[in-house]
Write an enzyme that holds these catalytic residues in place. Structure first.
Site, mmCIF file in Angstrom:
data_model
loop_
_atom_site.group_PDB
_atom_site.id
_atom_site.type_symbol
_atom_site.label_atom_id
_atom_site.label_comp_id
_atom_site.label_asym_id
_atom_site.label_seq_id
_atom_site.Cartn_x
_atom_site.Cartn_y
_atom_site.Cartn_z
ATOM 1 N N GLY B 662 51.050 -70.091 18.395
ATOM 2 C CA GLY B 662 52.154 -70.683 19.161
ATOM 3 C C GLY B 662 53.484 -70.026 18.884
ATOM 4 O O GLY B 662 54.247 -69.719 19.797
ATOM 5 N N GLU B 663 53.794 -69.809 17.631
ATOM 6 C CA GLU B 663 55.088 -69.218 17.276
ATOM 7 C C GLU B 663 55.045 -67.702 17.474
ATOM 8 O O GLU B 663 56.000 -67.095 17.948
ATOM 9 C CB GLU B 663 55.455 -69.517 15.814
ATOM 10 C CG GLU B 663 54.936 -70.811 15.248
ATOM 11 C CD GLU B 663 55.677 -72.053 15.709
ATOM 12 O OE1 GLU B 663 56.844 -71.930 16.107
ATOM 13 O OE2 GLU B 663 55.060 -73.135 15.690
#
Lengths: 329, 696
Positions: B662-663
């Site tokens: 996600g990051e």
């Protein structure tokens, strides 16, 4: 939102009667309801005029007539508008979002209020909202504010795209009241702020825009709208230009030029037009004329770049028309 | 027996979401529900002199106007959740007459309907004694952050190495404040039953909401129940429990009825965190052959006066490239603002913007291809810790990406590629995000009818927790997806870390795996013992990281390539193409991973070109607290992106071998775009966002 009364008008006479009873007209509601939610607009009574027969778009022998309740999307997709008045269609398609264009009426579009954040924030001073309270935008967040037509009391831009195209194309608005109709050139409809920024146009209480008329002419087909903005959809103009040219044999016979995103009202530029008319269609003509567009411009803290960007925007619009003016081989 | 892991299973919750049956926080229906509206401070600092509620209370339907004047002092027992700053104390809401930041809640109006509450909120007269708030990043008095990320790090002697370096770059980068802007607003419904409190609250960390409310109101933890099955996007803004959650509970107790409180879009800029404004200076020293000899990276970020928010701003520079002499220095400047928080690749997105732009500046200075420069500085180990990487595939990411974007087209000389009005440029940046894993628990119920229920206090803000946990359970239990039900978003379920930092699959997935294994062996045992089937088998397991984190440096890596077009006259930047190549261990669901990567890349475009919270520094007012003027990318701004995951086997990170994505997919995007803009125009834009006037 403050409580308010709501009623529907099915005939002009109903609408006028309701307006006389402290009513405010509402069509698509995309500006008014938004501002009511912010507490900026506090009408006591809303008069829904959507049922009035003002939705038609008609091509008349010498002009285009756009009913005030025609939706932005409807006008943008109209075949006659696209063919004969491309700048109007383009300006509409480059405005707002598809959802808003489906809701917003043409008359309402012309009357939309500025996006100046200080105007839209009731906890802030604003001469437009509360005359005499001050203008925090002058020394505040003002990247998107005006460089033309400003005063010490107000530097807010007029937000409409299509009004810029209409002002360029000499459009008029037909205004109705119980006393009858009157017709006013759109350019004279708007008022620069001066020391009364709360007065934005010449509509008298209870008057209603019923139609927009755009005259025919040899230049309208050769018209375009160029919009410079920070993202490619759903965003107001940083600068914009509506231009129209009548060209014969490489020479400019007639020109119309107006700018948006830079002025307190849609800004017609007759001095730029004068510098184009009679000149050969060329890059140097465009540049020389466009340079005149920022004469008298007054920059603020964060918007001085518009003095550079506006002439370039005009040149781009003129170049776009030049490309169109080249006959197909 | 792996069958579903690695398969592009469609989201198991998609039918609920697309048919509107997924219930978000504000959508739960309770009888006798009242509505609360927050009144936000209209000064940036100061004291409340008077709150006049008389007019508001006279309006129909109005039940209460609650402020510090008429509410009890709350216990606010000490509570430090996993995601709360180590230093400082949360804002105690409606407890005194101080205004610490613009938009701070100063009163709450409760009424029978939302409309009545909103209307009455405009009728409450509040007088303030205002002071001018201070905004002094980066020059104001700074402090050394404590408790987590080091204020100072060094190996070797960076100053000396810089002084003697053959080549140097020295650049300063500015990133403005950014707000998360998820589509679902923060919302809370609170209901009391004596000393028991039930809340439906939008959160990425269910157990923490219950723990914090227990602390704030002085309740037994077991008496607070949080329910949040669905989250409509969050990006970090729902990790902490913010004042509005307390206010909803306070209002419900005050009026003796369940109360719903939904923040307006505007209020989402006033007290639910943001990415802090940062100032960074990067100095690089290098040989003419490209090898780094020195790296000095300084960062200064804003924080509030009541809490020191810290993030891993300068983590990556310490291990990203091989370099003998490295210094990092991290400082905070407290301002009259509310506390920043984790937002989309916190720290890494900001820090890597500066480092990866500086690497591009060095490549240009040395006349070395930017991809090649990175390859020449590939470290063999994590030089900041002297341990190997558990896996690191940056080189493969760079090579694959270069091929996919056809990097060979790039001209080293800026401005060399032109198509009509458009200058075309290509840029690259590396990406990295650390692989987190924390202790997590999960429970598996094997039902007599052959179905299974997975229970854990995780959340799903969009990445697909429901689906990936289903896949893990199916494979371990030998069941098809329709026979497995995942239940999350409830503080009474087994405890897990927050749903942030790309750690849900590594932590919760490992716990689900362990619980499934335990349930399976219990089932086998039962079969061997000849016990009569018929009762449910329940297995609860807790999974925690071992000492592998001590022996290995664990990070996901990636490479982002951007192709931009810049209008030569008008300064407009348009993305022509973007390629993200990621190596993030095992990919449990390629469909969801691709979706998440695309989402991260789009977010990165926002950071690069559009996003900036405008603050009027005279009074602290935020002037673009809405989705019309706080710009995020629209579809028209985004061409088709190419997001690719490389095969990567990492046996050390966790039992599933996953790293989190996600990051990662957010990191490097802004730098790749800024570097591409330089390649197109020859102009270095070191302050984000890259708006057109910077390119005129």
């Amino acid at each position: 939102m403050m409580p308010f009364a709501f009623q529907r008008a099915t005939a002009l006479a109903d609408a006028f009667a309701a307006a006389a009873n402290r009513g405010r007209y509402v069509a698509g509601g995309t500006t008014l309801v938004d501002l009511m939610r912010e507490g900026v607009e506090t009408p006591e009574r809303l008069v829904d005029i959507n049922a009035l027969p003002l939705h038609e778009i008609r091509l008349r022998p010498d002009h285009l007539e756009i009913g005030a309740l025609a939706r932005m999307a409807q006008v943008a997709a109209n075949a006659d508008v696209m063919r004969l008045y491309p700048a109007i269609s383009q300006a509409l398609l480059l405005s707002a979002s598809a959802q808003l264009r489906n809701m917003a009426s043409m008359g309402g579009n012309l009357l939309q209020r500025t996006r100046c954040p200080y105007f839209r924030d009731v906890t802030s001073a604003c001469n437009k909202r509360e005359p005499g309270s001050g203008c925090p935008a002058r020394d505040g967040v003002n990247r998107l504010h005006a460089i033309l037509g400003t005063s010490e009391h107000c530097v807010a831009t007029h937000a409409s795209d299509v009004a810029v195209a209409l002002v360029a194309l000499d459009a008029s608005v037909r205004i109705a009241s119980p006393e009858g109709e009157r017709r006013i050139p759109l350019e004279q409809f708007y008022r620069v702020p001066g020391d009364t920024p709360h007065i934005e146009h010449v509509l008298r209480p209870g008057e209603l825009i019923v139609a927009i008329e755009v005259p025919a002419g040899p230049h309208t087909e050769q018209s375009t709208y160029v919009k410079v903005r920070d993202r490619q959809s759903y965003e107001f103009a940083v600068t914009s230009a509506a231009v129209a040219l009548a060209v014969d044999d490489g020479r400019i016979l007639d020109a119309r030029v107006a700018a948006g995103g830079v002025a307190t009202v849609p800004w017609r530029m007759r001095h730029v037009e004068a510098a184009l008319i009679g000149q050969p269609l060329s890059a140097s003509t465009f540049r020389a004329a466009a340079r005149l567009s920022v004469e008298g411009a007054v920059p603020l803290t964060f918007n001085a770049f518009k003095i550079e960007l506006l002439p370039r925007t005009l040149v781009r619009a003129l170049e776009t028309l030049e490309t169109l003016a080249v006959p197909a081989l | 027996m792996s069958r579903l892991i690695g398969e592009p299973l469609p989201r198991v919750d998609a039918p609920l979401k697309v048919t509107g049956r997924a219930t978000y926080a504000a959508e739960h229906r309770l009888p006798d529900l009242a509505h609360a509206v927050i009144i936000s401070a209209a000064v940036g600092k100061g004291r409340i002199l008077e709150i006049d509620s008389r007019r508001a209370l006279g309006e129909p339907g109005v039940l209460a106007v609650i402020s510090h004047l008429n509410t009890a002092r709350l216990p606010y027992r000490p509570h430090k959740g996993w995601i709360d700053p180590t230093v400082g104390e949360r804002l105690h809401v409606l407890q005194d007459d101080f205004v610490r930041h613009w938009g701070q809640p100063v009163a709450v109006v409760v009424a029978e309907t939302l409309e009545q509450a909103e209307h009455a909120s405009h009728l409450v007269g509040i007088r303030y004694e205002a002071e001018a708030p201070s905004f002094t990043v980066p020059d104001g008095e700074s402090i050394e952050p404590q408790g987590g990320y080091p204020a100072n790090y060094s190996r070797g002697d960076a100053d000396q190495a810089l002084a003697t370096a053959e080549h140097r770059v020295d650049c300063t980068y500015l990133i403005p404040r950014e707000n998360h802007n998820p589509i679902e607003p923060h919302a809370t419904i609170a209901q009391w039953d004596g000393q028991r409190l039930t809340v439906w609250d939008k959160t990425q960390f269910p157990t923490n909401v219950a723990e914090e409310l227990a602390a704030v109101f002085g309740l037994e933890r077991a008496n607070v129940h949080l329910i949040c099955p669905f989250v409509g996007g969050a990006f970090g803004t729902s990790l902490r429990t913010w004042p509005h959650t307390t206010l909803a509970a306070l209002a419900a107790r005050h009026v003796g009825r369940p109360v719903k409180l939904v923040l307006t879009r505007k209020q989402m800029y006033f007290g639910t965190g943001y990415r802090p404004e940062t100032w960074q200076r990067v100095r690089l020293g290098a040989h003419s052959t490209g090898e780094l000899t020195a790296l000095k990276h300084e960062g200064i970020a804003e924080t509030s006066r009541y809490e020191h928010y810290i993030e891993g701003l300068l983590n990556a520079p310490r291990f990203m490239y091989s370099c003998p002499h490295v210094t990092t220095s991290y400082r905070l400047v407290p301002q009259d603002v509310h506390t920043p928080t984790y937002m989309r690749a916190p720290g890494a997105a900001s820090g890597m913007f500066a480092l990866e732009c500086a690497m591009d500046e060095l490549a240009h200075e040395l006349r070395i291809d930017p991809v090649e420069l990175r390859l020449r500085n590939e470290p063999k180990i994590d030089e900041s810790r002297n341990v190997p990487f558990s896996s690191r595939s940056l080189v493969q990411c760079l090579r694959t990406g270069a091929e996919r974007i056809r990097w060979h087209r790039r001209r080293a000389e800026p401005g060399a590629l032109r198509e009509g009005h458009w200058l075309v440029g290509l840029g690259v940046a590396s990406a990295t995000y650390h692989t987190l894993r924390n202790t997590a628990s999960a429970r598996v119920r094997l039902r007599p009818d052959g179905t299974a229920v997975i229970e854990t206090a995780a959340a799903d803000m969009g990445p697909g927790t429901y689906t990936s946990l289903t896949q893990i359970a199916c494979d371990e239990l030998g069941l098809p997806p329709e026979k497995v039900q995942v239940v999350i978003g409830d503080s009474n379920l087994p405890r897990v870390p927050p749903h942030g930092g790309s750690q849900t699959l590594s932590s919760v997935g490992s716990a689900v795996l362990a619980a499934c294994l335990a349930a399976r062996s219990a089932r086998q045992e039962r079969a061997h013992s000849g016990a009569i089937a018929g009762s449910e088998i329940v297995a609860t397991e807790t999974s925690q990281p071992g000492d592998a984190t001590k022996r290995y440096s664990m990070h996901a890596f990636g490479a982002v390539f951007a192709e931009v077009m810049v209008d030569v006259d008008l300064g407009i930047v348009r993305l022509a193409h973007m390629v993200g190549v990621y190596a993030a261990g095992r990919i449990v669901n390629p469909r969801l991973a691709h979706s998440q990567a695309i989402g991260g890349m789009v977010g990165g475009v926002g950071m690069a070109l559009l996003e900036e919270t405008h603050i009027d520094r005279r009074d602290g007012r935020i002037t673009n607290a809405n989705l019309a003027e706080y710009l995020v990318p629209t579809n028209a701004d985004i061409p088709v992106f190419d997001a690719v995951f490389l095969d990567e086997h990492d046996p050390h990170v966790n039992p599933l071998g996953v790293k989190g994505i996600g990051e990662l997919s957010y990191v490097g995007v802004a730098a790749a775009i800024a570097n591409a803009v330089f390649n197109a125009t020859g102009k270095r834009i070191r302050d984000l966002p890259i708006t057109l006037e910077k390119l005129l």
